[in-house]
Design an enzyme around this catalytic site. Structure first.
Site, short mmCIF file in Angstrom:
data_model
loop_
_atom_site.label_atom_id
_atom_site.label_comp_id
_atom_site.label_asym_id
_atom_site.label_seq_id
_atom_site.Cartn_x
_atom_site.Cartn_y
_atom_site.Cartn_z
N ASP A 95 0.86 -1.18 0.00
CA ASP A 95 0.00 0.00 0.00
C ASP A 95 0.90 1.24 0.00
OD1 ASP A 95 -2.55 1.28 0.27
OD2 ASP A 95 -2.32 1.38 2.42
N LYS A 123 -1.14 -1.61 -4.62
CA LYS A 123 -1.91 -0.37 -4.82
C LYS A 123 -0.92 0.75 -5.09
CE LYS A 123 -4.97 -1.22 -0.96
NZ LYS A 123 -5.70 -0.57 0.15
#
Ligand code: IMP
Ligand code: MG
Length: 173
Positions: A95, A123
C-alpha cells in the site's frame, strides 16, 4: 467482489511457476508477513516446486484501521537465521510501502544472500516510499479490500475471495 477464488488460484499458480524457475538451485526462504499473508503463503508455497523453508515475521503499523501512520514495529521476529540465504518476502498488499520499507531494512541487517519481494496485491496509487515488488499478483485500485487473509479490524480474513469493504462496514468497525 473484486477478485474471485478461481482468478486468485490461477494467478498464484503462475507466480509459483515463475518463482520456481528463478530460484532453482538457490537456498530459498519464504518470509511471510503475518497475519495478512498467511493464506497467500499457504497457497503459493504449494506452487513452488523447490526445496524451501518458511519463516514468519509480524509487524504492526500504527494509525487508523484503514490507513497506516508510518510508525512500524516488529512484533514477532524470525525463528531462524537467514544469513547467506535467498529470502523472498511474501506480503498480502503493498500500500504506502511504509511497512515493507521497515521490514526490508530489518531483514537486510540479517545479511541474506538476496532479498526480494512478492506481493499478492499492489496499490501503486498509494505509495509513499519507493518500493517495487519483484513479483506481484494483481494491481488494484485505491480501495480497502478484505478476504483471502486480509482483514479490517481482524475480521473477514477467512473470506475465500477478495472484496472491497463497503464504507458503512468500515465505519462500523
Ligand atoms: P503499508 O505500510 O501502507 O504498505 O501497509 C501495508 C499493510 O497495511 C498491509 O500489510 C496490510 O496489513 C495493511 N493494508 C493495506 N491496505 C490494505 C487493504 O486494502 N486491506 C487490508 N489491509 C490493508
Ligand atoms: Mg493488516
Amino acid at each position: 467482489m473484486l477478485i474471485d477464488e478461481g482468478t486468485i488460484a490461477r494467478r498464484v499458480a503462475e507466480l509459483g511457476e515463475r518463482i520456481t524457475e528463478d530460484y532453482r538451485g538457490r537456498d530459498l526462504v519464504l518470509v511471510a508477513i503475518l497475519k495478512g499473508s498467511l493464506t497467500f503463503t499457504a497457497d503459493l508455497m504449494r506452487r513452488i516446486a523447490l526445496p524451501l523453508s518458511v519463516d514468519f515475521l509480524e509487524a504492526c503499523s500504527y494509525g487508523s484501521s484503514t490507513d497506516s501512520s508510518g510508525a512500524v514495529r516488529v512484533l514477532k521476529d524470525l525463528a531462524n537465521p537467514i544469513e547467506g540465504r535467498d529470502v523472498l518476502i511474501v506480503e498480502d498488499v503493498l500500500d504506502s510501502g511504509l511497512t515493507l520499507n521497515k521490514v526490508t531494512e530489518h531483514l537486510r541487517a540479517k545479511s541474506p544472500a538476496s532479498l526480494r519481494l512478492v506481493t499478492l496485491l499492489d496499490k501503486p496509487a498509494r505509495r509513499r516510499v519507493a518500493i517495487t515488488p519483484d513479483y506481484r499478483g494483481f494491481e488494484i485500485p485505491n480501495e480497502f479490500v478484505v478476504g483471502y487473509g486480509l482483514d479490517h479490524a481482524e475480521r473477514h480474513r477467512n473470506l475465500p475471495f477478495i472484496g472491497v469493504l463497503r464504507p458503512e462496514a468500515a465505519n462500523r468497525g
